[in-house]
Design a protein around this motif. Structure first.
Motif, PDB file in Angstrom:
ATOM      1  N   GLU A   1       0.831  -1.209   0.000  1.00  0.00           N
ATOM      2  CA  GLU A   1       0.000   0.000   0.000  1.00  0.00           C
ATOM      3  C   GLU A   1       0.862   1.255   0.000  1.00  0.00           C
ATOM      4  O   GLU A   1       0.580   2.220  -0.718  1.00  0.00           O
ATOM      5  N   ARG A   2       1.925   1.236   0.776  1.00  0.00           N
ATOM      6  CA  ARG A   2       2.818   2.398   0.835  1.00  0.00           C
ATOM      7  C   ARG A   2       3.520   2.628  -0.499  1.00  0.00           C
ATOM      8  O   ARG A   2       3.649   3.759  -0.961  1.00  0.00           O
ATOM      9  N   ALA A   3       4.007   1.554  -1.110  1.00  0.00           N
ATOM     10  CA  ALA A   3       4.722   1.679  -2.386  1.00  0.00           C
ATOM     11  C   ALA A   3       3.790   2.162  -3.491  1.00  0.00           C
ATOM     12  O   ALA A   3       4.169   3.002  -4.316  1.00  0.00           O
ATOM     13  N   LEU A   4       2.569   1.649  -3.510  1.00  0.00           N
ATOM     14  CA  LEU A   4       1.620   2.067  -4.543  1.00  0.00           C
ATOM     15  C   LEU A   4       1.165   3.505  -4.326  1.00  0.00           C
ATOM     16  O   LEU A   4       0.960   4.250  -5.285  1.00  0.00           O
TER      17      LEU A   4
ATOM     18  N   HIS B   1       9.204  -6.118  -6.576  1.00  0.00           N
ATOM     19  CA  HIS B   1       7.896  -6.757  -6.748  1.00  0.00           C
ATOM     20  C   HIS B   1       7.164  -6.370  -8.035  1.00  0.00           C
ATOM     21  O   HIS B   1       6.009  -6.742  -8.213  1.00  0.00           O
ATOM     22  N   MET B   2       7.822  -5.656  -8.933  1.00  0.00           N
ATOM     23  CA  MET B   2       7.113  -5.121 -10.098  1.00  0.00           C
ATOM     24  C   MET B   2       6.589  -6.183 -11.055  1.00  0.00           C
ATOM     25  O   MET B   2       5.669  -5.920 -11.822  1.00  0.00           O
ATOM     26  N   TYR B   3       7.107  -7.384 -11.020  1.00  0.00           N
ATOM     27  CA  TYR B   3       6.630  -8.429 -11.920  1.00  0.00           C
ATOM     28  C   TYR B   3       5.470  -9.235 -11.335  1.00  0.00           C
ATOM     29  O   TYR B   3       4.878 -10.050 -12.025  1.00  0.00           O
ATOM     30  N   ASP B   4       5.155  -9.008 -10.079  1.00  0.00           N
ATOM     31  CA  ASP B   4       4.089  -9.732  -9.385  1.00  0.00           C
ATOM     32  C   ASP B   4       2.776  -8.957  -9.519  1.00  0.00           C
ATOM     33  O   ASP B   4       2.617  -7.885  -8.948  1.00  0.00           O
ATOM     34  N   LYS B   5       1.826  -9.527 -10.259  1.00  0.00           N
ATOM     35  CA  LYS B   5       0.550  -8.838 -10.514  1.00  0.00           C
ATOM     36  C   LYS B   5      -0.304  -8.685  -9.266  1.00  0.00           C
ATOM     37  O   LYS B   5      -1.179  -7.830  -9.219  1.00  0.00           O
ATOM     38  N   GLU B   6      -0.085  -9.507  -8.267  1.00  0.00           N
ATOM     39  CA  GLU B   6      -0.847  -9.369  -7.029  1.00  0.00           C
ATOM     40  C   GLU B   6      -0.332  -8.201  -6.193  1.00  0.00           C
ATOM     41  O   GLU B   6      -1.104  -7.513  -5.539  1.00  0.00           O
ATOM     42  N   LYS B   7       0.959  -7.984  -6.212  1.00  0.00           N
ATOM     43  CA  LYS B   7       1.545  -6.904  -5.418  1.00  0.00           C
ATOM     44  C   LYS B   7       1.513  -5.568  -6.150  1.00  0.00           C
ATOM     45  O   LYS B   7       1.378  -4.523  -5.523  1.00  0.00           O
TER      46      LYS B   7
ATOM     47  N   LYS C   1      -3.339  -2.025 -13.079  1.00  0.00           N
ATOM     48  CA  LYS C   1      -3.658  -0.603 -13.242  1.00  0.00           C
ATOM     49  C   LYS C   1      -2.482   0.294 -12.842  1.00  0.00           C
ATOM     50  O   LYS C   1      -2.404   1.431 -13.276  1.00  0.00           O
ATOM     51  N   TYR C   2      -1.556  -0.212 -12.025  1.00  0.00           N
ATOM     52  CA  TYR C   2      -0.392   0.565 -11.601  1.00  0.00           C
ATOM     53  C   TYR C   2       0.823   0.354 -12.508  1.00  0.00           C
ATOM     54  O   TYR C   2       1.760   1.153 -12.465  1.00  0.00           O
ATOM     55  N   PHE C   3       0.815  -0.716 -13.288  1.00  0.00           N
ATOM     56  CA  PHE C   3       2.019  -1.049 -14.050  1.00  0.00           C
ATOM     57  C   PHE C   3       2.396   0.015 -15.086  1.00  0.00           C
ATOM     58  O   PHE C   3       3.589   0.338 -15.200  1.00  0.00           O
ATOM     59  N   PRO C   4       1.450   0.604 -15.827  1.00  0.00           N
ATOM     60  CA  PRO C   4       1.849   1.682 -16.754  1.00  0.00           C
ATOM     61  C   PRO C   4       2.478   2.883 -16.031  1.00  0.00           C
ATOM     62  O   PRO C   4       3.420   3.494 -16.547  1.00  0.00           O
TER      63      PRO C   4
ATOM     64  N   LEU D   1       4.181   2.630 -13.265  1.00  0.00           N
ATOM     65  CA  LEU D   1       5.506   2.141 -12.886  1.00  0.00           C
ATOM     66  C   LEU D   1       6.471   2.213 -14.071  1.00  0.00           C
ATOM     67  O   LEU D   1       7.629   2.594 -13.911  1.00  0.00           O
ATOM     68  N   LEU D   2       5.997   1.877 -15.262  1.00  0.00           N
ATOM     69  CA  LEU D   2       6.852   1.985 -16.450  1.00  0.00           C
ATOM     70  C   LEU D   2       7.294   3.431 -16.679  1.00  0.00           C
ATOM     71  O   LEU D   2       8.464   3.685 -16.990  1.00  0.00           O
ATOM     72  N   ASP D   3       6.380   4.373 -16.495  1.00  0.00           N
ATOM     73  CA  ASP D   3       6.745   5.790 -16.619  1.00  0.00           C
ATOM     74  C   ASP D   3       7.790   6.159 -15.568  1.00  0.00           C
ATOM     75  O   ASP D   3       8.744   6.884 -15.850  1.00  0.00           O
ATOM     76  N   TYR D   4       7.600   5.657 -14.356  1.00  0.00           N
ATOM     77  CA  TYR D   4       8.542   5.922 -13.267  1.00  0.00           C
ATOM     78  C   TYR D   4       9.925   5.361 -13.614  1.00  0.00           C
ATOM     79  O   TYR D   4      10.949   6.001 -13.379  1.00  0.00           O
ATOM     80  N   LEU D   5       9.952   4.163 -14.195  1.00  0.00           N
ATOM     81  CA  LEU D   5      11.218   3.513 -14.521  1.00  0.00           C
ATOM     82  C   LEU D   5      12.019   4.274 -15.576  1.00  0.00           C
ATOM     83  O   LEU D   5      13.240   4.145 -15.632  1.00  0.00           O
ATOM     84  N   GLN D   6      11.364   5.062 -16.386  1.00  0.00           N
ATOM     85  CA  GLN D   6      12.080   5.847 -17.399  1.00  0.00           C
ATOM     86  C   GLN D   6      13.087   6.782 -16.745  1.00  0.00           C
ATOM     87  O   GLN D   6      14.127   7.074 -17.321  1.00  0.00           O
ATOM     88  N   GLY D   7      12.787   7.258 -15.554  1.00  0.00           N
ATOM     89  CA  GLY D   7      13.684   8.164 -14.845  1.00  0.00           C
ATOM     90  C   GLY D   7      14.725   7.457 -13.991  1.00  0.00           C
ATOM     91  O   GLY D   7      15.546   8.105 -13.333  1.00  0.00           O
ATOM     92  N   LEU D   8      14.696   6.125 -13.987  1.00  0.00           N
ATOM     93  CA  LEU D   8      15.640   5.353 -13.187  1.00  0.00           C
ATOM     94  C   LEU D   8      17.059   5.586 -13.700  1.00  0.00           C
ATOM     95  O   LEU D   8      17.294   5.579 -14.906  1.00  0.00           O
ATOM     96  N   GLN D   9      17.988   5.789 -12.772  1.00  0.00           N
ATOM     97  CA  GLN D   9      19.358   6.113 -13.162  1.00  0.00           C
ATOM     98  C   GLN D   9      20.367   5.244 -12.442  1.00  0.00           C
ATOM     99  O   GLN D   9      20.063   4.627 -11.423  1.00  0.00           O
ATOM    100  N   GLY D  10      21.565   5.247 -12.977  1.00  0.00           N
ATOM    101  CA  GLY D  10      22.717   4.648 -12.304  1.00  0.00           C
ATOM    102  C   GLY D  10      22.597   3.169 -12.021  1.00  0.00           C
ATOM    103  O   GLY D  10      22.107   2.386 -12.835  1.00  0.00           O
TER     104      GLY D  10
END
Length: 115
Positions: free
Chosen positions: A20-23, A49-55, A59-62, A64-73
């Motif tokens: 809940e906190r992460a989402l 946990h991003m590959y686990d559909k239960e966690k 509806k959150y995965f798109p 998360l994909l946008d968030y991952l675009q900014g992932l660095q290092g």
């Protein structure tokens, strides 16, 4: 009650789970970027946990994909390495399990985005 020796139980408010906190963190990043603050523990939970559909429901995965675009290092490099390792692991499987197929699709999307 205290005088009678009967212990009084305090009802603690339910703390949000890690999921809940992460989402909520991810939603805040998406909808309130000016109020959002980076939290390494939330990012780490999402990456684990991003590959686990239960966690991380669909509806959150798109988001998360946008968030991952900014992932660095190092976080970006490790995410790609883990995704490639998962993909190699699943290449040897029969491909019949629907959960496995969903996981493979998510891995493919992450690799496509970050590679």
């Amino acid at each position: 009650m205290r005088e009678a020796g009967i212990p009084i139980k305090k009802v603690e408010p339910k703390k949000p789970s890690g999921s809940e906190r992460a989402l909520a963190y991810l939603t805040s990043w998406s909808k309130n970027p000016e109020e959002w603050k980076f939290q390494k523990t939330r990012q780490t939970w999402l990456l684990l946990h991003m590959y686990d559909k239960e966690k991380v429901p669909d509806k959150y995965f798109p988001i998360l994909l946008d968030y991952l675009q900014g992932l660095q290092g190092n976080a970006r490099d490790k995410t790609v390495q883990k995704a490639e390792a998962f993909m190699k692991e699943f290449d040897g499987s029969d491909g019949e399990d629907p959960d496995l197929l969903g996981k493979c699709e998510r891995i493919r999307q992450v690799l496509q985005l970050l590679s």
